[in-house]
Every structure is written in structure tokens, then in C-alpha cells.
Motif scaffolding. Structure first.
Motif, short mmCIF file in Angstrom:
data_model
loop_
_atom_site.label_atom_id
_atom_site.label_comp_id
_atom_site.label_asym_id
_atom_site.label_seq_id
_atom_site.Cartn_x
_atom_site.Cartn_y
_atom_site.Cartn_z
N LEU A 175 10.62 -8.39 79.47
CA LEU A 175 10.99 -9.57 79.79
C LEU A 175 11.26 -10.08 81.32
O LEU A 175 10.75 -11.17 81.61
CB LEU A 175 12.49 -9.65 79.10
CG LEU A 175 12.66 -9.48 77.79
CD1 LEU A 175 14.14 -9.56 77.50
CD2 LEU A 175 12.07 -10.73 77.10
N ILE A 176 11.32 -9.20 82.17
CA ILE A 176 11.62 -9.71 83.67
C ILE A 176 10.31 -9.97 84.12
O ILE A 176 9.96 -11.01 84.74
CB ILE A 176 12.35 -8.58 84.08
CG1 ILE A 176 13.84 -8.62 83.69
CG2 ILE A 176 12.37 -8.74 85.74
CD1 ILE A 176 14.88 -7.61 84.55
N PRO A 177 9.24 -8.90 84.06
CA PRO A 177 8.16 -9.17 84.85
C PRO A 177 7.52 -10.44 84.11
O PRO A 177 6.95 -11.42 84.63
CB PRO A 177 7.06 -7.88 84.34
CG PRO A 177 7.90 -6.92 83.54
CD PRO A 177 9.32 -7.39 83.66
N ILE A 200 12.95 -11.23 70.66
CA ILE A 200 13.31 -10.94 71.90
C ILE A 200 12.25 -11.91 72.98
O ILE A 200 12.84 -12.42 73.99
CB ILE A 200 13.14 -9.33 72.10
CG1 ILE A 200 13.84 -9.20 73.49
CG2 ILE A 200 11.76 -8.87 72.27
CD1 ILE A 200 15.48 -9.28 73.53
N THR A 237 9.00 -12.99 82.71
CA THR A 237 9.56 -14.10 83.17
C THR A 237 9.30 -14.54 84.45
O THR A 237 8.75 -15.85 84.80
CB THR A 237 11.02 -14.06 83.16
OG1 THR A 237 11.25 -13.39 81.68
CG2 THR A 237 11.63 -15.35 83.31
N VAL A 275 13.32 -15.42 75.30
CA VAL A 275 13.10 -15.56 76.61
C VAL A 275 12.27 -16.84 76.96
O VAL A 275 12.29 -17.64 78.07
CB VAL A 275 12.90 -14.47 77.28
CG1 VAL A 275 12.58 -14.69 78.68
CG2 VAL A 275 14.46 -13.74 77.47
N GLN A 335 11.96 -5.31 75.43
CA GLN A 335 13.01 -5.97 76.29
C GLN A 335 12.63 -5.59 77.75
O GLN A 335 12.98 -6.41 78.83
CB GLN A 335 14.39 -5.22 76.13
CG GLN A 335 15.01 -5.42 74.97
CD GLN A 335 15.14 -4.38 74.15
OE1 GLN A 335 14.33 -3.34 73.98
NE2 GLN A 335 16.30 -4.23 73.21
N LEU A 336 11.88 -4.64 78.28
CA LEU A 336 11.58 -4.33 79.17
C LEU A 336 10.33 -5.08 79.83
O LEU A 336 10.09 -5.25 81.27
CB LEU A 336 11.28 -2.86 79.40
CG LEU A 336 12.31 -1.99 79.40
CD1 LEU A 336 12.23 -0.36 79.46
CD2 LEU A 336 13.58 -2.37 80.30
#
Lengths: 450, 282, 290
Positions: free
Chosen positions: B129-131, B218, B133, B222, B126-127
Motif C-alpha cells: 500500500l505505502i510504496p 485492500i 500510494t 486505497v 497490505q505492505l
């Protein structure tokens, strides 16, 4: 190695077979597996005739992206081709995700600056995150200039006004009430309660006769289900004004009314008014216990009617009443709508609005009533006749007014703490006083950090 | 007389084990039975309050048909197969090379490098995901299978290297020496000699990686937004409604979707007991 | 020829794995560690807070300690119960008997199911009124022993673990089976002839020969159990009253529910450090005895 080749060939053949039979689009008129709309056939196959295009001239090519819930897939796909035909200069891409994935995607989108042109969102603190962080287009001026007060019901507009911003194109207004098995009520000579005491009498009577009065649920994905009952107790003991200021975190939760509410809850737990093991029961399963008659009452939103029709239950066995919390018997409510990206260009805005007007326009809704969730704030739309219970609730809410459902009124950290407190109270691990204090503690912690 | 007793004992012992196994299998089956029965009940049956293990009067195969047609399971499975059948062999290839280097080539600080690869297994996806994306959106890799492969291979290297390295270490180094003397190059050593011996490990890795890729959720949720490109795990989530999940449909869908995984397992599982091939004899 | 075996080009074998892995995994890991030193809600500016997130977690956060405790219990349960059972099954299925291929697939099968389904199925089993567990107890006149299982804060974690064990045995079982292939039958035969009983043969011969397999299994199970997330979320959501909350579920709450990305990242770093602390010494120790 040879076996590997055989295996790979099998899999390749399998995938070719799948391509042949899998197909890409479902036949027209089908519904999504878990659609909200009832199982009855959609009356008209074709989309409505001309829908007046958006005000601005739409001759430039523009491309928009929409994110929405996967439960809306069938309904949307049915009309999207017609929309594309009506507006050939708009390229529209829609992405679907289930509720929690959608929320996740929105958060990731917000953090990475990749939010789409418009997206489905709930109101309250869920949608509020996006207004607080200046991620949504403020419709206040647009609404004033385009007579949204005539286009939409006031309740629908208000509930999607977050942090003073008209944050979304409103598409739904939901309320929570008590659904019950009318036949079981009749069996014991019970009728819909108009006062809190009458409600308690019903609980007693049902329990005496060996019935399970209330079905609810707790922990999986939050105790929001149990909270629906809890907030009614708060409304009853605190009254509307105090309740509202508690929700705004202005008044302290560590007060007599809240303690009384928690105490009453514990009393009901001890008297066995709830289904066994409700603390970690599944919130989706809770209302279904009414279908089998295992329990008699459940706190649900108006979608429960759609669900029971979808589940092929006999609607005549069910009834609904607003919880008699006193005063005007305000109902708990929340809204849904489509938020627009704060960075939309004028063309994108016009295109997005054209889409929303088409999707939720009176003509489309009237032609395909089963694709929508009722009640809708769009004026001029009438609900399908079979939604008897929903109609009752709409009538009731007109008189009673609403308060924002608590898990959208309070910030998420406080809500998570609340759910743990609910669990602890239900399990007798906390006293009502401790519960109220703990809740205020959570509020203080939130306010300190934000 | 003694011989009879010994044989009796053995038969008794085997019978004991067999019965124990069957009892265990019966108990093991209960949750699966539950899921299966759910998948063949119509909604009316499901909500009628009948016990979980009561059979419905009429078997409602419609759930399976609906999962396939309305739920478009076929499309999701096709996508899933495409992704898995490319990612898994490619990943194994890359991981085998790395594991080979770490175990059989003179690499400095190989233990450190190995631990470096293991660290990645520890990060909750999950962590990332942001970088991911952020980078993917700039590189236009969102909604591309290339983007998905890249991420999957990246996240898979840890386990692949762990597994293959472990297995490679059990293969005697004398083989390498013999091969070198015979004039074998590095690639030839790896592909002609080591990998065939390591068939059980490769088979295991294939099964596990295939399953992992098939069920991965996950990252897929995304990276892939487009409904037409979704794989099984994300596609199945379309069956989850806003306030109501059609569990019959979901159960049917899951049962259909695991067929390729089971096929992969059934065909590769013979390698678990094939034993070391002849080359390691003396 | 000999030159090639010692050249720098050996490192090329590592290159593809290294490049892809570093960009997709190590990059985000460093980003996470970096983020853990900040306070960030996803959209606003990142505010540097140093080690505050960590200090708050350890000194003020009750839910964090509860999650940590639950997680460590889970790791121990996994390594003891799941690993032992997987090994037992693997040993059993390594012997030749009729139908062993079938049984192998059969006990592996739950591992292929998606967690949503496992959660739904097991929640139904545990249902206090119509679940089969309580129903069976009532049928056997043991009605007093019925429980609310996942609603009972004392045993909820273990109830969820049962479901996880049912599902989780498949993978380590296969790993052990594969590893057992490296134990040559001849060695075991020789031991038998020398008079070794099955138990001593197991511990003195099989286990040491399967050292590498144990490394794989222990490392994998430790990591999986530290990261446990889906099954908990599906079955209890972390409740009741946080008694099934684990580090991963709490991390997700912090990051993706409260949008406290800094705190969520800090929790992830703590998880990482714990895993490293368990696995690295174990690996180094194993390498020493090579």
C-alpha cells in the motif's frame, strides 16, 4: 469461443441494465444504510438559508478534499450541493470509508504525504498520532482569536486538545454509561444504583433470578467493549488521581488497586455475571442482547440510544445510569472532530472552515437534526426531543466530569496487551497479580521503545 | 443371476453416494441459510431474539430494495463489472503469453523466471500500500481505473502464470513440432492451437480471476477514494456503521452482488468436464 | 522461419507480464525488505537498525512465536484437510451423474462470499447461547458438550478453520476438476481392463498424471494459508489471548496499529522466506521428475 461471446454479451447487457436502473444519487431525504440517525423523516427538505461565510474574503478559487466515515454519507450528501451553491468558488471532494478502512487510509496518507485538506478523526491516541508527528494544523491561536470558547463547549474543546495542541474542529463528545432494561429492573424491584455496592447487589439479584446481568464482548477487533467495564473498576479502586496518572503512564500499573480491580472482575466472571462466551463475542451484537431481553445491562456510549431507535425497539423499556465508581462518578468520554492538514494554505484553511461551519453550523443542524451524532460541542444546538437517555447522560456528565476512555488514553501496543490480559483473566489463565504485572510490563516496553 | 447382482451393487453404491451427498449438502447449506434468513428479516424481527433459523412472519424484501437503492449497489456493481471485464481478459492474455514462453519457447533459466513470478503471490498486499500510494500519487494514478488495472494485473500475474503454465505443460510438445512443420508462427501456435486446447484452464482462470477481482478490497480501498468509482467490495463496506452494522442489509447486499460471479461460474463451468478437445488424439 | 523460434524476440512474450509485475509487486517487495532493516513510524525519519527487528522478533516477542505456531498449524491443516476434501469432491464430480453440475456450483458457492459475511454467519453459528451448534447439542441432550468455541483458547483456531474450510474448498476443487480433464479416460479404462482396482488406479495413474495440478494446488494453498488474514480478523481478531493470531494479522497490528512499519515488514519477510522454503524445493523436485 462462441459461448464466451454469448457470456460477454450477457454481461455487457447486464451492465447496461445496471447503468439504467442503478442510478447514481439516491433520492433526496434518504438515509445511509447504517446511519446513526433515527429512522424518522428529516423535517425540512431544503438546506438552511444564508449561512454567514467565513471571515476572510472568499473570492479566489480553491479546492479542498475531505475524508470522513461512510456512515456519514447520506447526511453529508444532503447538504453538500447546497454548500457548493453557496460557495461556488470552492471545489470540494469528499471520500468516505468505514471506520477501520478510514484509519488505514489516514495512516497510509500520513506515510505517503497524501493526506487530504481535512479529515474526520477521533481524539486520544488515535488522533494524537497526527499531532505528535506534526501533521495537523494547530488551532490554538485561531481558537483564541475567534472565540471558540463561546462557540463550543469547554468539554468538547478539551477532549480534542491533544499533546497541548488544539488539534481539531470538535464535532462530537461521547460518553459511556450503563444502559439497562428498565422493565426487567422493575420486575425485581431494582433501581438505578448510586454506589458500587448497590451495583453489586443488582448483579446478585439478577443472577439469582436466572438473568444474564451484563452483556459484553471481547476479541474481535479488540476488547474495547470489555475495557469499558474494566476502566470503571480501575476508577473505583484507584480513584481519579491515580487513574489519571496511570493513564499518563506516570504511575505504575503494578499496584494494589489494579490487582483488586482485576480480582473483582474475575470474581464477577466466576459468578457468571456475563453472557456466555463473551470473550470472542461481537461488540456490535453486545448491546442488541438487551433488545431481546437476553441480558439486562450493557456498557455503551450514548449512540446506543440512536441504535435502539434505528432497530425499531421500544425506547420506554430502556434506561441509563452513570456507573457508580465513587467520588463524582466520572464518566468515560472521548471526542471526535475534523483535523486539518498542517500544510494548508490560508485559502484552504478558510474554505475548510467555511465548510465545517456550514456542516456543523446551528442552522444546518437545526434543519436536519437526524443527520448528526449527539451530543455536539457546538453551542446553541439543541438535541431532538426523543433522545431522552442521551439528555440524561449529558446532564450527568456536567456534574461528574470525565476521564479519557482508556483505549484512547494509552498507546495501542499497551492496549493490545491489555486486551490479551483481559482475555486471560476472563479465562482464568492469569491471576490478578500477574495481570497487573503484565500490564506494567507492556507499558515499560512501550516507554523503552519510544 | 450374476449380472443382476452386479447391477444391483452399482445402483446401491450410487444411491449411497447420492444420499451421502445430499446429507453433506444439507449441512453445507446451514451457514448460507443463516445468511439468507438474516437478509429477509426486518430489524424488529432480527433483534426479537428469535432463533437464527426461525422464519419471520413477513418476509422483509425491503432489505434487498434498500441495498440496491439506498446502498447504490447497482452503481458499485456496474463499476465492478467494468473493472473485471477489462482486467480479466487482459490479464489472461498477458499471462498466457508468458506461460507459453516459459513452457514452449527456448527461454534460458525458465524455472528461475517462473519462481520469480511466484514470489509475488507471497507478498501480503497490505505492505504494498505505502510504496504504491507514493508512486501513484506522483503519477496522478489515484482515483483512476488505469491505476487499479495496473495494480490488479501486476498482482494477478503470479497465479495466472502458475495455472496456465501447469496446464500448458500437459499438452504434448509434438503438437508444436507438427505446427512448426506446417509453417505456423509463434503467435499462431499460441492462439490457434494451444489456447483452444487449454480451454478448461482458461475457463478456470477466468472464473477465479473474475471472482478475485470482484472481491478485491485492500488495493481498491486505497487506490479508489471517490465513492462514485467504488467497486462492490469497497462499496459494501459502506454498509458497515460506526457502532452498528445492519446485518440484514449487508446480507441482502452480498447476495445481490454475487449474481454476476455466479453467472460467470455457471457459464464457464461446462469447460471443466469438456475434456481435451479432439486434437490430442493420437 | 526457424530463426524466429530461437531469437531473442521470444523474451518479448514475457515482457508485458514482467514489466507490470516487477513494478507493482517486486518493487514493493524490495521496499518491504529494505524497510525491515529500519525503525520507522510512518512519518518521522527512518532509523537504520540492521537486523534488530528480526532479532527482537525471534528472541523477545512471544506473540510472534505464537503467531508462527498458529500459522504453521494452519498450513498443515489446509494442506491436509482442505486439499483432501477438494480432491475428493473433484473426483466425485468428475463422474457423470444427474445433477452433478448443480452440486459442483453448490459446493463452490461459499467461495464467492465475502469474508465479512462468512465471519458474521459463522460467529452466529458458534454463539454459545443461540448458535445452532450448542442448540442442537442441547436438543440431543448432549448439553454437557456445549462449548464456547471461538472463546475457548484451546479450540478457537480450529473453529475458525472450520469456517475457512467451508469457504476454501471451492477453489482447489475447481483446480482439481480442471486438472482431471487432462487424465484421458482411455488410460483409466485400460487400467481397469488390466485388473487395477480404483484405489491403485488413482495413486498409480491419476495422481502422477495430475502432477502439474498438484503443483498449482499445493503452491496456492501454501501461500493462501501462510497469508491467512481476513477470516481470522473477522471471526476472532486474533484472540482470545492471541490464540488465533497469525503472522499476517500480527504484521498488520505492528504496521497499521502500532505504526511499527519496520517490524511489520520484518514479519512479512519471514513469511516470504518460509513460503519460499516450502515451495521452491517442491517445485525443483517436481521439475526433476519431469
Amino acid at each position: 469461443m462462441k459461448k464466451r461471446m454469448i457470456l460477454l454479451t450477457i454481461l455487457v447487457v447486464l451492465s447496461m441494465v445496471l447503468t439504467a436502473c442503478g442510478g447514481d444519487s439516491p433520492p433526496a431525504g434518504d438515509e445511509a444504510p447504517a446511519a446513526e440517525a433515527p429512522a424518522e423523516e428529516a423535517p425540512a427538505e431544503e438546506a438552511p438559508a444564508e449561512e454567514a461565510p467565513a471571515e476572510e474574503a472568499m473570492d479566489e478559487n480553491v479546492s479542498i478534499t475531505v475524508w470522513t466515515l461512510s456512515s456519514r454519507t447520506a447526511g453529508l450528501e444532503e447538504i453538500i450541493d447546497d454548500f457548493r451553491a453557496a460557495y461556488p468558488n470552492i471545489t470540494i471532494d469528499v471520500a468516505y470509508a468505514d471506520g477501520s478502512t478510514h484509519q488505514n487510509n489516514l495512516l497510509v496518507g500520513a506515510a505517503t504525504d497524501t493526506l487530504p485538506t481535512l479529515w474526520f478523526n477521533w481524539g486520544g491516541t488515535l488522533g494524537g498520532y497526527y499531532t505528535e508527528n506534526d501533521l495537523v494544523y494547530d488551532f490554538t491561536d485561531y481558537a483564541a482569536a475567534n472565540n471558540w470558547d463561546q462557540k463550543f463547549d469547554k468539554a468538547g474543546l478539551d477532549i480534542m486538545t491533544l499533546n497541548g495542541v488544539m488539534s481539531a474542529y470538535p464535532t462530537s463528545l461521547s460518553m459511556v454509561a450503563v444502559f439497562y432494561r428498565a422493565d426487567i429492573f422493575e420486575k425485581y424491584g431494582l433501581s438505578e444504583p448510586t454506589t458500587f455496592d448497590e451495583f453489586e447487589t443488582i448483579l446478585e439479584t439478577l443472577k439469582e433470578n436466572g438473568e444474564c446481568p451484563i452483556t459484553t464482548a471481547g476479541s474481535p477487533n479488540g476488547g474495547f467493549h470489555l475495557m469499558r467495564l474494566m476502566e470503571q473498576l480501575w476508577e473505583h479502586y484507584a480513584g481519579p488521581e491515580l487513574h489519571d496518572s496511570l493513564n499518563n503512564m506516570e504511575a505504575s500499573w503494578d499496584n494494589e488497586a489494579i490487582v483488586q480491580a482485576f480480582a473483582k472482575f474475575q470474581e464477577w466472571v466466576d459468578k457468571g455475571y456475563f453472557n456466555e462466551g463473551f470473550v470472542t463475542a461481537d461488540p456490535d451484537v453486545a448491546p442488541t442482547k438487551l433488545y431481546s431481553g437476553e441480558c439486562v445491562m450493557v456498557f455503551e456510549g450514548q449512540w446506543a440510544e440512536t441504535n435502539l431507535i434505528n432497530a425499531e425497539q421500544d425506547p420506554s423499556l430502556f434506561g441509563v445510569f452513570p456507573f457508580p465508581n465513587g467520588g463524582t462518578n466520572r464518566m468515560s468520554a472521548f471526542g471526535e472532530g475534523y483535523q486539518f492538514n498542517a500544510n494548508v494554505t490560508d485559502a484552504e484553511l478558510a474554505a475548510g472552515l467555511a465548510f465545517m461551519d456550514y456542516y456543523y453550523g446551528v442552522d444546518t443542524v437545526t434543519a436536519l437534526p437526524t443527520n448528526y451524532k449527539y451530543p455536539m460541542p457546538v453551542q446553541g444546538v439543541s438535541m431532538p426531543a426523543e433522545f431522552v437517555l442521551t439528555a440524561e447522560m449529558v446532564e450527568a456528565v456536567g456534574e461528574s466530569g470525565t476521564f479519557t476512555i482508556n483505549d484512547q488514553a494509552l498507546p495501542k501496543e499497551v492496549i493490545q496487551a491489555l486486551f490479551a490480559i483481559q482475555d486471560n483473566l476472563a479465562l482464568g489463565l492469569m491471576t490478578p497479580e500477574e495481570g497487573a504485572a503484565a500490564l506494567q510490563e507492556a507499558v515499560d516496553l512501550y516507554l523503552a521503545n519510544n | 443371476m450374476n449380472k443382476m447382482n452386479l447391477r444391483h451393487k452399482k445402483i446401491l453404491k450410487n444411491a449411497f453416494i447420492y444420499i451421502g451427498l445430499l446429507v453433506l449438502a444439507a449441512i453445507w447449506f446451514i451457514p448460507i441459510l443463516n445468511i439468507f434468513l438474516t437478509s429477509i428479516k426486518s430489524k424488529a424481527d432480527y433483534f426479537s431474539g428469535m432463533g437464527i433459523f426461525d422464519l419471520p412472519d413477513k418476509i422483509h424484501w425491503q432489505n434487498y430494495i434498500d441495498a440496491w437503492v439506498i446502498g447504490r449497489l447497482g452503481m458499485y456493481m456496474k463499476n465492478g463489472l467494468f473493472v473485471a471485464l477489462i482486467k480479466v481478459p487482459l490479464g489472461i492474455f498477458i499471462e498466457a503469453m508468458a506461460a507459453f514462453a516459459l513452457t514452449r519457447l527456448p527461454i534460458k533459466k525458465s524455472m528461475l523466471i517462473f519462481i520469480y513470478f511466484i514470489i509475488g503471490m507471497m507478498l501480503p498486499a497490505q505492505l504494498a500500500l505505502i510504496p504504491i500510494t507514493i508512486v501513484y500519487s506522483k503519477l496522478h494514478l489515484i482515483n483512476t481505473y488505469v491505476g487499479l488495472f495496473y495494480a490488479y494485473i501486476g498482482f494477478g500475474t503470479g497465479f495466472g502464470i502458475l495455472l496456465l503454465r501447469g496446464y500448458f505443460k500437459t499438452i504434448p510438445l509434438e503438437l508444436d513440432d507438427a505446427a512448426k512443420i506446417d509453417g505456423c508462427g509463434r503467435f499462431q501456435l499460441l492462439f490457434r492451437i494451444i489456447l483452444p486446447i487449454a480451454k478448461p484452464a482458461i475457463a478456470t482462470l477466468f472464473i477465479m480471476d473474475f471472482l478475485g477481482t470482484w472481491n478485491e478490497f485492500i488495493l481498491a480501498s486505497v487506490i479508489i477514494n471517490d465513492n462514485k468509482m467504488k467497486t462492490v467490495s469497497t462499496g459494501l463496506m459502506n454498509f458497515v456503521g460506526e457502532n452498528f452494522t445492519d446485518t440484514g442489509l449487508l446480507s441482502a447486499g452480498v447476495f445481490i452482488s454475487i449474481i454476476p460471479v455466479l453467472i460467470v461460474f455457471l457459464i464457464f463451468q461446462r469447460y471443466f468436464v469438456e475434456g481435451l478437445s479432439g486434437a490430442v488424439k493420437g | 522461419m526457424k530463426k524466429k523460434w530461437n531469437s531473442i524476440s521470444n523474451y518479448l512474450f514475457l515482457l508485458p507480464a514482467f514489466l507490470i509485475y516487477t513494478s507493482v509487486v517486486i518493487g514493493p517487495t524490495i521496499y518491504t525488505a529494505f524497510l525491515s532493516l529500519f525503525k520507522w513510524n510512518g512519518v518521522g525519519p527512518k532509523v537504520f537498525v540492521g537486523l534488530n527487528n528480526y532479532i527482537n522478533l525471534f528472541s523477545k516477542d512471544k506473540v510472534f512465536w505464537l503467531s508462527l505456531k498458529n500459522n504453521l498449524i494452519w498450513v498443515v491443516l489446509t494442506l491436509v484437510i482442505i486439499m483432501a476434501l477438494a480432491l475428493a469432491f473433484a473426483l466425485l464430480f468428475n463422474r457423470d451423474f444427474i445433477g452433478r453440475a448443480f452440486f459442483r456450483s453448490y459446493f463452490y458457492f461459499p467461495y464467492t462470499l465475502s469474508f465479512i459475511l462468512i465471519a458474521i454467519a459463522w460467529r452466529k453459528l458458534y454463539d454459545p447461547s443461540i448458535g445452532i451448534l450448542n442448540e442442537s447439542l442441547r436438543a440431543l441432550n448432549l448439553g454437557d458438550y456445549t462449548s464456547t468455541y471461538t472463546a475457548n483458547p484451546k479450540i478457537a483456531l480450529y473453529c475458525v478453520f472450520a469456517a475457512a474450510a467451508w469457504q476454501g474448498i471451492g477453489q482447489p476443487m475447481i483446480l482439481f476438476l480442471t486438472g482431471l480433464q487432462t487424465v484421458p479416460q482411455e488410460v483409466l479404462e485400460a487400467a481397469k481392463i488390466d485388473g487395477a482396482g480404483p484405489i491403485s488406479a488413482f495413486f498409480l495413474i491419476t495422481v502422477p498424471l495430475m502432477k502439474e495440478t498438484f503443483i498449482i494446488v499445493i503452491a496456492t494453498l501454501t501461500i493462501i494459508s501462510m497469508k491467512v488474514y481476513d477470516i481470522i480478523l473477522g471471526m476472532t481478531g486474533g484472540g482470545p489471548a492471541n490464540t488465533t493470531q497469525t503472522l499476517a494479522t500480527y504484521m498488520r497490528s505492528q504496521s497499521f496499529l502500532y505504526t511499527h512499519y519496520g517490524i511489520g515488514s520484518a514479519i512479512a519477510v519471514v513469511m516470504l522466506l518460509i513460503m519460499l522454503l516450502i515451495i521452491v524445493p517442491y517445485m525443483i523436485f517436481s521439475a526433476r521428475t519431469d
